[in-house]
Design a protein around this motif. Structure first.
Motif, PDB file in Angstrom:
ATOM      1  N   GLU A  26      31.349  -1.804  34.195  1.00 46.36           N
ATOM      2  CA  GLU A  26      30.223  -0.268  34.236  1.00 46.36           C
ATOM      3  C   GLU A  26      30.259   0.003  33.026  1.00 46.36           C
ATOM      4  O   GLU A  26      31.471   0.394  31.888  1.00 46.36           O
ATOM      5  N   LEU A  27      28.936   1.013  32.949  1.00 47.26           N
ATOM      6  CA  LEU A  27      28.323   2.102  31.908  1.00 47.26           C
ATOM      7  C   LEU A  27      28.830   3.456  32.366  1.00 47.26           C
ATOM      8  O   LEU A  27      27.563   3.476  33.200  1.00 47.26           O
ATOM      9  N   THR A  40      33.111   2.750  28.661  1.00 48.61           N
ATOM     10  CA  THR A  40      33.427   1.663  30.012  1.00 48.61           C
ATOM     11  C   THR A  40      34.764   1.451  29.844  1.00 48.61           C
ATOM     12  O   THR A  40      35.805   1.621  29.116  1.00 48.61           O
ATOM     13  N   SER A  71      26.150   5.647  36.381  1.00 44.79           N
ATOM     14  CA  SER A  71      27.025   3.999  36.178  1.00 44.79           C
ATOM     15  C   SER A  71      26.210   3.224  36.378  1.00 44.79           C
ATOM     16  O   SER A  71      25.147   3.046  37.646  1.00 44.79           O
TER      17      SER A  71
END
Lengths: 444, 302
Positions: A26-27, A40, A71
């Motif tokens: 996930e960013l 992340t 996100s």
């Protein structure tokens, strides 16, 4: 929030995404008027990467309000970057309002195609922010990525964890009896001793930091840190493609290590982006400390204790399968203690079986007292630099000695292989040559 | 012409080109094709589930010899496309080989087979027979009619079309194609677990959209896997040449996708290639795909 970039910035941006995607899934995007931050965290919470972009990095950068955050999945951004980077004229990112459900990414290609992606924001983002003060780390080194890659070539490519043992460089040349020289740093493969199948390549590499590193700072006792190779390689290839050197900060086993690009001679303030990779290190030291390692129970319960506050987070290493007894079975082969003749310090110890026996603490101490270094077949090492233990040079040392003097020599002469077998990058000076390997090593 | 003679005896000098043309319509491992012979050439038709049909036109001018003997009507037979392509592959020689890969194709054999034979090779003869079937009637009439007085069509660089369709895999949904006259543009859109929109603007200065014709906004949806079949196996020679592929929307939203595959082998002199090497149009195989739209989509009009 709206931003737009073109030219070389797109290439850098793509490299950042590639590296982040190799660390986590996930960013987390945090945009404020002064900077754009990407973070992340990997699923086992042992690696955290953040990349900070200054507004100058972009052609256009506007943020409404104080801070905007969202996100998205890194996989989605990687999908959109499948378009050949060289064919992209302009990339823009737009979050129309702070709680928009989708982020818009638009690519304008030189061919005239315009591709607009709407990537759904994760509903319950897991945005963690970790900030560690680099100045608090007592030790660090700077290395060119391709040099470190060259060293890593000696390790099995599927290696998961690596140990770096750092010792203080001697300022004076060692005396003749101790020709180890300045190989103050050791890189060692870490293989989980509880794993049944141990047919993997073990590697130990001693290097001279003045030859391999651009800069090296470590004073005091030897320390070691063991951390994941996958993230190290991801960050290395990121720094290499950005043509910057990599700086690695560390303290000791159990403390997180930090990596960052080193931009030129200054502190990087003139660069328009910066990145930090924080990796948890194994609690258990590979060095033989005064006590056997810290209780591994702490390690087995790490899953639950990672929810630390925003500042200095202690990332405990997750070692789910650690045995009840310390997995500190690997004693260092080399002698980190004082010069020969002045007492043993750590002493030369046997290398224990990897993955075959789980010794309790008493037995371990027993083994240390064994003065004849007769290593049985069961306990044979599988290092790729085998040495005949029978020629431990300082036989006069007291092997039972557990206290440690200040470290001077970093390597035991018996560890050196013949000069023509040594594929180490450092030139060998006039070390002693190891006697030829006893037959029972050869099948390993 | 004797009614007992073969319907067709023809010779092909560039088998690889024929293979490329046929491969363009191979979107599945196992496909049954219907082959139709006429005095004009050979047409091969494949279809899937009444939603997708492809035709490969091999005009007689592609062949160095074409003797058509089927006086009564057009002979049709069914053959496995994969089998035919694999068989033709065994005849083709690598590019740059000095020996020609001329083959003779004859239909029908004594048992209604398709007969292939290498000719002009000095050392060896390759001979193949492929079983044919009585073709089923095509269940769906792909009669393509223009949408109106003004055709709704555009021609786009083949490589760009393939790239766009490959990108549209990500949303995981059906693809909407929108043509609009003002500003003249084509839009491909997919809305699934993410949304993607790819716009082709028709400017005079870029040569992405080579031709464009549209007098009103139209929009139709197509199933991704059928749309993907129209470009997934375009021969690399087509991508390299990067000519245009033409897309036309017909009545009811039926989509026609046309590609041109060069069947020429420039090093070999051919009666239809002039000395400058200019490819006469007849050295091109035509590929046509017909894709039915998804039924619940209605045309969006201004």
């Amino acid at each position: 929030m709206e931003l737009s970039l073109s030219g070389n910035a797109i290439k850098t941006f793509a490299r950042c995404i590639t590296c982040l995607a190799r660390v986590g899934n996930e960013l987390a995007i945090q945009a404020s008027p002064s900077q754009l931050a990407f973070h992340t965290l990997n699923s086992s919470r042992s690696a955290y990467q953040s990349i900070i972009f200054k507004p100058d990095f972009f052609d256009v950068y506007t943020v409404s309000g104080n801070q905007v955050q969202c996100s998205v999945l890194l996989k989605a951004i990687c999908s959109l970057l499948r378009t050949p980077i060289a064919s992209i004229d302009n990339l823009s990112v737009k979050l129309p309002y702070p709680d928009a459900s989708k982020v818009q990414w638009a690519l304008e290609c030189y061919s005239g195609m315009r591709k607009t992606y709407w990537i759904t924001c994760n509903v319950e983002p897991d945005i963690q922010h970790l900030s560690l003060d680099r100045t608090k780390f007592p030790s660090n080194f700077v290395v060119r990525p391709r040099d470190l890659n060259r060293l890593l070539v000696n390790f099995q490519s599927s290696l998961q964890e690596i140990t770096i043992i750092a010792t203080e460089q001697t300022s004076l040349p060692s005396d003749a009896a101790n020709e180890i020289g300045g190989k103050a740093v050791e890189l060692r493969s870490y293989i989980d001793p509880t794993k049944e199948n141990d047919s993997s390549l073990h590697t130990q590499l001693w290097i001279d930091p003045t030859e391999e590193f651009l800069q090296y700072t470590h004073t005091g006792d030897p320390v070691d840190v063991t951390f994941g190779v996958k993230e190290l390689k991801a960050f290395l290839s990121f720094c290499e493609s950005c043509e910057v050197d990599i700086q690695l900060y560390f303290e000791k086993a159990g403390e997180p290590i930090l990596m960052a690009p080193k931009f030129g001679l200054d502190d990087g303030s003139s660069s328009t982006f910066d990145s930090t990779l924080v990796l948890a290190s194994m609690l258990i030291s590979q060095l033989r400390e005064g006590n056997p390692s810290e209780p591994p129970q702490a390690a087995t319960t790490t899953h639950g204790q990672d929810e630390h506050g925003a500042s200095q987070a202690q990332h405990d290493r997750c070692i789910p399968n650690v045995s009840e007894h310390p997995s500190d079975h690997t004693r260092i082969w080399s002698d980190l203690s004082a010069k020969s003749g002045s007492g043993s310090g750590i002493g030369t110890e046997e290398r224990q079986v990897q993955g075959e026996t789980n010794l309790n603490a008493n037995q371990q101490r027993e083994m240390q007292r064994i003065s004849t270094m007769q290593i049985s077949k069961a306990a044979s090492t599988r290092e790729n630099e085998p040495a005949d233990p029978n020629i431990f040079h300082p036989m006069e040392k007291d092997h039972a000695e557990e206290a440690r003097d200040g470290p001077v020599s970093q390597r035991h002469p018996s560890n050196w292989v013949d000069a023509d077998e040594d594929d180490d990058d450092d030139g060998d000076e006039d070390e002693m040559c190891v006697q030829s390997t006893p037959p029972y090593y050869e099948e390993h | 012409m004797s009614s007992e003679g073969p319907d067709l005896v023809c010779e092909v000098d560039n088998v690889q080109g024929i293979v490329d043309a046929l491969t363009a319509v191979r979107w599945k491992r196992q496909q049954d094709a219907v082959v139709e012979l006429s005095e004009h050439g050979v047409v091969l038709i494949v279809e899937e589930s009444s939603c997708l049909q492809a035709k490969v036109y091999l005009q007689r001018e592609l062949f160095i010899k074409y003797e058509y003997g089927g006086a009564q009507g057009r002979p049709r037979f069914g053959v496995s496309l994969g089998l035919l392509v694999n068989c033709l592959n065994t005849f083709s020689v690598p590019a740059g080989g000095r020996s020609s890969s001329t083959i003779e194709i004859r239909y029908p054999g004594p048992d209604m087979q398709l007969l292939l034979k290498s000719v002009d090779s000095l050392d060896a003869c390759i001979y193949a027979e492929i079983r044919t079937r009585i073709p089923e009637t095509i269940s769906w009439d792909y009669n393509f009619e223009p949408a109106g007085t003004t055709p709704l069509s555009f021609t786009v660089k083949s490589a760009a079309l393939k790239e766009a369709i490959d990108d549209l895999e990500w949303p995981g949904s059906s693809v909407q194609i929108i043509l609009q006259p003002d500003p003249p543009s084509v839009t491909f859109k997919g809305e699934g677990h993410g949304d993607l929109q790819i716009d082709f603007m028709y400017y005079v200065n870029t040569d992405l959209l080579i031709a464009f014709s549209c007098d009103r906004q139209v929009s139709y949806r197509y199933k991704y896997k059928f749309l993907q079949a129209t470009t997934s196996n375009i021969p690399s020679s087509v991508i390299r040449d990067n000519r245009g592929s033409k897309l036309t929307i017909g009545r009811g939203g039926m989509l026609k996708v046309q590609h041109l595959v060069s069947v020429a082998r420039p090093s070999i002199p051919h009666p239809h290639v002039d000395s400058a090497g200019y490819q006469q149009p007849s050295r091109i195989a035509y590929i046509e795909f017909f894709v039915k739209p998804e039924e619940d989509e209605s045309t969006i009009n201004d």
